[in-house]
Design a protein around this motif. Structure first.
Motif, PDB file in Angstrom:
ATOM      1  N   LEU A  93       3.942  -0.653  -7.111  1.00  8.68           N
ATOM      2  CA  LEU A  93       4.981  -1.454  -7.599  1.00  8.68           C
ATOM      3  C   LEU A  93       5.929  -1.937  -6.157  1.00  8.68           C
ATOM      4  CD1 LEU A  93       6.064  -3.150  -9.911  1.00  8.68           C
ATOM      5  CD2 LEU A  93       7.548  -1.146 -10.343  1.00  8.68           C
ATOM      6  N   VAL A  94       6.261  -3.176  -5.835  1.00 10.04           N
ATOM      7  CA  VAL A  94       7.202  -3.354  -4.939  1.00 10.04           C
ATOM      8  C   VAL A  94       8.611  -3.483  -5.677  1.00 10.04           C
ATOM      9  CG1 VAL A  94       7.703  -4.891  -2.921  1.00 10.04           C
ATOM     10  CG2 VAL A  94       5.469  -4.343  -3.300  1.00 10.04           C
TER      11      VAL A  94
ATOM     12  N   PHE B 202       3.412  -6.199  -6.012  1.00  7.12           N
ATOM     13  CA  PHE B 202       2.610  -5.334  -6.465  1.00  7.12           C
ATOM     14  C   PHE B 202       1.416  -5.234  -5.149  1.00  7.12           C
ATOM     15  CE2 PHE B 202       0.774  -8.566  -8.812  1.00  7.12           C
ATOM     16  CZ  PHE B 202      -0.514  -8.679  -8.360  1.00  7.12           C
ATOM     17  N   ALA B 203       0.793  -4.254  -5.159  1.00  2.94           N
ATOM     18  CA  ALA B 203      -0.350  -3.892  -4.189  1.00  2.94           C
ATOM     19  C   ALA B 203      -1.418  -3.183  -4.916  1.00  2.94           C
ATOM     20  CB  ALA B 203       0.014  -3.420  -2.685  1.00  2.94           C
ATOM     21  N   PHE B 204      -2.666  -3.557  -4.622  1.00  2.00           N
ATOM     22  CA  PHE B 204      -3.497  -2.669  -5.456  1.00  2.00           C
ATOM     23  C   PHE B 204      -4.588  -2.205  -4.202  1.00  2.00           C
ATOM     24  CE2 PHE B 204      -3.747  -5.351  -9.350  1.00  2.00           C
ATOM     25  CZ  PHE B 204      -2.673  -4.943 -10.126  1.00  2.00           C
ATOM     26  N   VAL B 205      -4.764  -0.844  -3.932  1.00  2.00           N
ATOM     27  CA  VAL B 205      -5.635  -0.305  -3.185  1.00  2.00           C
ATOM     28  C   VAL B 205      -7.060   0.175  -3.585  1.00  2.00           C
ATOM     29  CG1 VAL B 205      -6.071   1.314  -1.288  1.00  2.00           C
ATOM     30  CG2 VAL B 205      -3.902   0.274  -1.598  1.00  2.00           C
ATOM     31  N   ARG B 206      -8.229  -0.297  -3.048  1.00  2.00           N
ATOM     32  CA  ARG B 206      -9.286   0.291  -3.695  1.00  2.00           C
ATOM     33  C   ARG B 206     -10.290   1.072  -2.659  1.00  2.00           C
ATOM     34  NH1 ARG B 206     -14.021  -2.857  -2.654  1.00  2.00           N
ATOM     35  NH2 ARG B 206     -13.303  -5.086  -2.387  1.00  2.00           N
TER      36      ARG B 206
ATOM     37  N   PHE C 155       0.917  -9.068  -3.917  1.00  2.00           N
ATOM     38  CA  PHE C 155       1.815 -10.144  -4.353  1.00  2.00           C
ATOM     39  C   PHE C 155       3.270  -9.813  -4.145  1.00  2.00           C
ATOM     40  CE2 PHE C 155       4.107 -11.851  -7.812  1.00  2.00           C
ATOM     41  CZ  PHE C 155       4.139 -13.237  -7.596  1.00  2.00           C
ATOM     42  N   VAL C 156       3.829 -10.755  -3.440  1.00  2.00           N
ATOM     43  CA  VAL C 156       5.546 -10.625  -3.640  1.00  2.00           C
ATOM     44  C   VAL C 156       5.908 -12.061  -4.401  1.00  2.00           C
ATOM     45  CG1 VAL C 156       7.447 -10.637  -2.058  1.00  2.00           C
ATOM     46  CG2 VAL C 156       5.305  -9.024  -1.648  1.00  2.00           C
ATOM     47  N   VAL C 157       6.806 -11.925  -5.259  1.00  2.00           N
ATOM     48  CA  VAL C 157       7.595 -13.000  -5.952  1.00  2.00           C
ATOM     49  C   VAL C 157       7.869 -14.069  -4.731  1.00  2.00           C
ATOM     50  CG1 VAL C 157       7.892 -11.901  -8.173  1.00  2.00           C
ATOM     51  CG2 VAL C 157       9.565 -11.924  -6.341  1.00  2.00           C
TER      52      VAL C 157
END
Length: 181
Positions: free
Chosen positions: A63-64, A73-77, A90-92
């Protein structure tokens, strides 16, 4: 600009990330082709990656936060793989182009040193310049870019993939900092 931080998204943060996800998917619908352009009948969008980020042990959601407010947010896989993928970022809109994204992605990358890949669409001009800047700040001139077909979606233009390494002296000139430093 309030302080920017990135922290692991906890199960208690899921509803906040789900709301941010709707904004992200709305933004991305412009680049996803007709079959993914509209929301589902209930107003949501596909959320396989959102679910995986919170439920798959090989993924990590972040969560940013700007000040005390969610800003992205950022999702790392690929946590257990030699190459991590920044699967979704994503950044608003209200804080874009203010350095929030660059600082946030820098924190995410620093938390997982090693090889990275990031995909985006050529048509998303903002993403093109942003991710090239991220790669350059993270790895100097030691990054690559290639186009790869979207699996199972031959009607879509190929995605652009950027590959680079961070941390441990890999992918940076001696004495250079990481992204956002």
């Amino acid at each position: 600009m309030p302080s920017v931080s990135v922290r692991p998204a906890l199960p208690a943060d899921r509803s906040v990330v789900e709301r941010l996800w709707l904004m992200f998917r709305h933004d991305m619908s412009e680049f996803q082709g007709a079959s993914n352009a509209l929301p589902n009948p209930d107003g949501t969008f596909r959320d396989e990656r959102l679910r995986a980020a919170f439920e798959d042990v090989d993924w990590a959601p972040y969560l940013v936060v700007c000040g005390d407010r969610p800003a992205g947010f950022a999702f790392v896989r690929g946590l257990g793989s030699p190459v991590r993928v920044l699967n979704s970022f994503f950044v608003v809109r209200g804080v874009r182009r203010a350095g929030v994204g660059l600082r946030a992605v820098g924190e995410v990358l620093a938390g997982h040193p090693g090889a990275w890949e990031v995909a985006f669409q050529d048509a998303n001009r903002g993403a093109v310049s942003f991710w090239r800047r991220v790669a350059t700040e993270a790895a100097g001139d030691r990054w690559s870019e290639e186009r790869r077909p979207v699996p199972g979606r031959p009607e879509l233009r190929p995605d652009v993939w950027i590959s680079f390494s961070v941390g441990g002296g890999e992918g940076r000139e001696k004495g250079e900092g990481g992204v956002g430093e």
